[in-house]
Motif scaffolding. Structure first.
Motif, mmCIF file in Angstrom:
data_model
loop_
_atom_site.group_PDB
_atom_site.id
_atom_site.type_symbol
_atom_site.label_atom_id
_atom_site.label_comp_id
_atom_site.label_asym_id
_atom_site.label_seq_id
_atom_site.Cartn_x
_atom_site.Cartn_y
_atom_site.Cartn_z
ATOM 1 N N UNK A 3 -4.258 -2.377 -2.226
ATOM 2 C CA UNK A 3 -4.462 -1.275 -1.291
ATOM 3 C C UNK A 3 -4.828 -1.839 0.077
ATOM 4 N N UNK A 4 -4.303 -1.243 1.131
ATOM 5 C CA UNK A 4 -4.498 -1.733 2.487
ATOM 6 C C UNK A 4 -5.970 -1.769 2.874
ATOM 7 N N UNK A 61 7.416 -6.435 1.660
ATOM 8 C CA UNK A 61 7.638 -5.445 2.725
ATOM 9 C C UNK A 61 6.427 -5.290 3.639
ATOM 10 N N UNK A 62 5.326 -5.929 3.299
ATOM 11 C CA UNK A 62 4.089 -5.757 4.076
ATOM 12 C C UNK A 62 3.862 -6.950 4.996
ATOM 13 N N UNK A 107 -2.443 7.144 -0.682
ATOM 14 C CA UNK A 107 -1.272 7.270 -1.562
ATOM 15 C C UNK A 107 0.020 7.045 -0.792
ATOM 16 N N UNK A 108 -0.067 6.943 0.516
ATOM 17 C CA UNK A 108 1.101 6.641 1.343
ATOM 18 C C UNK A 108 1.677 5.291 0.910
ATOM 19 N N UNK A 109 2.980 5.222 0.567
ATOM 20 C CA UNK A 109 3.583 3.949 0.129
ATOM 21 C C UNK A 109 3.430 2.820 1.144
ATOM 22 N N UNK A 110 3.209 3.174 2.411
ATOM 23 C CA UNK A 110 3.032 2.137 3.429
ATOM 24 C C UNK A 110 1.668 1.468 3.339
#
Length: 297
Positions: free
Chosen positions: A247-248, A191-192, A165-168
């Motif tokens: 999702x990362x 931003x990624x 859930x971390x925005x990063x």
């Protein structure tokens, strides 16, 4: 050996039977579908078993050993029950299958013949063929962990414990251009960095593929847009304006776990402690270090 209800046993002993087969498919999302080889609709267990789909199965065979008792089911693709898009989207993957022998004059007289799961499904035109795998299939699966360099946890699961859930680690995007059914360009992920979503997932929140989740094969940045290549072609067309949540991902290496996620304490691989292929070709030699101690002091 199966125990039959008294009424059904009496029906079988009568010498003149009114029996048919019914198949119940229960998808992983809980949706249930019923099919029968009888010529009219039958109902039991809260499910209506439809005859017009032309659903039929091969002979049921069982062995006394632990081999997997497979059989095949065939049927017509219809928009009201099974359609090609739903099969291609994977909505019936691993669905539970129950095969019942039913007295069509009195559906309360029935016995469960076989229970299993859908395996490989082949489609063609208006026809499909599905493998039904018996319960013994679970005994053929590898259970336990493997001794390997890479981590065997999935990013964000109970063993990994990274907070997705971390925005990063996640972001919403909108399709800005389409290359093909498995590759597109998107806005909203500027931003990624490159490869942030490689090995991650795309969950469609809008468009014809709404609700589907697919793994990302590669992620790169180009001209201010994110380019996402998927491992699996989408069953429905990807259109400009479709929305998704990305999702990362993780390459499951020790270095990535330590440097990117600061999660080395939960690393589930064996990293540098797994001997490489170079150890296969080693041979005894004179010199220091041959004291039997740890190589990783």
């Amino acid at each position: 050996m199966k125990t039959l209800p008294e009424e059904m046993q009496a029906h079988l002993d009568s010498g003149a039977t009114t029996l048919c087969l019914c198949w119940m498919l229960t998808r992983r999302d809980g949706a249930r579908y019923g099919f029968t080889d009888h010529d009219r609709t039958l109902s039991f267990g809260g499910v209506a078993f439809q005859p017009r789909t032309g659903f039929s199965a091969s002979a049921i065979e069982s062995g006394a050993d632990l081999s997997v008792p497979n059989l095949e089911a065939e049927g017509a693709l219809s928009s009201e029950a099974l359609d090609e898009a739903a099969l291609a989207a994977g909505r019936f993957d691993a669905a539970t299958v129950e095969i019942w022998c039913v007295n069509w004059r009195d559906a309360a007289q029935r016995v469960l013949l076989r229970k299993g799961t859908l395996g490989e499904v082949r489609r063609g035109g208006l026809h499909f063929s599905a493998e039904i795998r018996g319960l013994a299939q679970a005994l053929d699966q590898t259970v336990g962990r493997l001794y390997q360099r890479a981590c065997d946890a999935d990013l964000g699961d109970a063993r990994c414990r990274v907070d997705l859930t971390d925005p990063a680690l996640h972001g919403g995007g909108t399709v800005a251009g389409v290359t093909d059914a498995a590759s597109f360009r998107a806005e909203g992920l500027g931003a990624f960095a490159d490869a942030a979503f490689t090995g991650g997932r795309v969950a469609w929140t809008g468009g014809a593929n709404l609700g589907r989740v697919v793994e990302v094969r590669a992620h790169r940045c180009a001209g201010g847009l994110a380019v996402l290549d998927l491992w699996e072609a989408m069953s429905e067309p990807i259109m400009v304006g479709d929305t998704f949540e990305a999702t990362a991902g993780c390459d499951k290496s020790l270095a990535t776990c330590r440097d990117r996620f600061a999660n080395l304490i939960n690393f589930r691989g064996h990293g540098v402690y797994v001997p490489g292929s170079d150890w296969v070709t080693t041979y005894p030699s004179q010199g220091g270090g041959n004291d039997g101690g740890s190589l990783y002091r």
